[in-house]
Design a protein around this motif. Sequence first.
Motif, PDB file in Angstrom:
ATOM      1  N   GLU A   5       0.819  -1.208   0.000  1.00 51.68           N
ATOM      2  CA  GLU A   5       0.000   0.000   0.000  1.00 51.68           C
ATOM      3  C   GLU A   5       0.853   1.259   0.000  1.00 51.68           C
ATOM      4  O   GLU A   5       0.528   2.248  -0.676  1.00 51.68           O
ATOM      5  CB  GLU A   5      -0.942  -0.023   1.213  1.00 51.68           C
ATOM      6  N   ALA A   6       1.977   1.245   0.719  1.00 53.47           N
ATOM      7  CA  ALA A   6       2.849   2.418   0.777  1.00 53.47           C
ATOM      8  C   ALA A   6       3.417   2.738  -0.604  1.00 53.47           C
ATOM      9  O   ALA A   6       3.538   3.907  -0.983  1.00 53.47           O
ATOM     10  CB  ALA A   6       3.970   2.195   1.780  1.00 53.47           C
ATOM     11  N   ASN A   7       3.754   1.714  -1.375  1.00 55.64           N
ATOM     12  CA  ASN A   7       4.273   1.926  -2.723  1.00 55.64           C
ATOM     13  C   ASN A   7       3.190   2.518  -3.632  1.00 55.64           C
ATOM     14  O   ASN A   7       3.453   3.446  -4.403  1.00 55.64           O
ATOM     15  CB  ASN A   7       4.821   0.626  -3.306  1.00 55.64           C
ATOM     16  N   PHE A  27       9.984  14.208   0.700  1.00 55.42           N
ATOM     17  CA  PHE A  27       9.438  12.847   0.805  1.00 55.42           C
ATOM     18  C   PHE A  27       9.108  12.525   2.259  1.00 55.42           C
ATOM     19  O   PHE A  27       8.042  12.018   2.565  1.00 55.42           O
ATOM     20  CB  PHE A  27      10.418  11.803   0.251  1.00 55.42           C
ATOM     21  N   THR A  28      10.038  12.841   3.162  1.00 50.40           N
ATOM     22  CA  THR A  28       9.807  12.536   4.582  1.00 50.40           C
ATOM     23  C   THR A  28       8.594  13.278   5.112  1.00 50.40           C
ATOM     24  O   THR A  28       7.810  12.716   5.873  1.00 50.40           O
ATOM     25  CB  THR A  28      11.009  12.936   5.454  1.00 50.40           C
ATOM     26  N   TYR A  35       1.548   8.616   7.215  1.00 54.09           N
ATOM     27  CA  TYR A  35       1.647   7.454   8.100  1.00 54.09           C
ATOM     28  C   TYR A  35       1.907   7.781   9.570  1.00 54.09           C
ATOM     29  O   TYR A  35       1.906   6.883  10.404  1.00 54.09           O
ATOM     30  CB  TYR A  35       2.715   6.496   7.575  1.00 54.09           C
ATOM     31  N   PHE A  36       2.138   9.037   9.868  1.00 52.65           N
ATOM     32  CA  PHE A  36       2.347   9.433  11.261  1.00 52.65           C
ATOM     33  C   PHE A  36       1.726  10.814  11.457  1.00 52.65           C
ATOM     34  O   PHE A  36       2.415  11.809  11.624  1.00 52.65           O
ATOM     35  CB  PHE A  36       3.854   9.447  11.589  1.00 52.65           C
ATOM     36  N   PRO A  37       0.375  10.875  11.428  1.00 50.13           N
ATOM     37  CA  PRO A  37      -0.318  12.161  11.510  1.00 50.13           C
ATOM     38  C   PRO A  37      -0.070  12.878  12.838  1.00 50.13           C
ATOM     39  O   PRO A  37       0.390  12.286  13.809  1.00 50.13           O
ATOM     40  CB  PRO A  37      -1.788  11.800  11.343  1.00 50.13           C
TER      41      PRO A  37
END
Length: 148
Positions: A5-7, A27-28, A35-37
Amino acid sequence: MLKGEANYWWEAKKTLETTFPIPWTRFTELFLEKYFPKYMENQMELKFLEFKQGNMSVAEYEAKFTELSRCVPYHVDTDEKKAKRFQQGLKPYIQNRIAVFEITNYTTLVQKAAFMESGSELYVKDANVKKRKFQNHSGRSFEKKVEN
């Protein structure tokens, strides 16, 4: 290397970006946003700030402290801040003994805390060996400390 899913997310997301190649910092930023709200970051920050040694050994506490601190690097971005926060979470008897040394180096602080902990455990063990139980004639037991 993203998988699953991440890809799929990244393939769709990068088509919306205007600069190529996409800088790592961008990107980060996008990855953490997905993925880290912010609400999770806030929860982890609170967990980190309230984290205490409790029943853990100093080694166990240090491992968990390190794990949690990765989520809130701005709280431990200097050795002094990291040492101070670590000390604040130690068991009170270790914290009080170590405070007088005013240690600002994280590694030194962890080593001294572990030393204090092992010294205290040896003291308690030695004190328990010196206690002997006696029974009086009525069957009640009491402890008597044997002096050297």
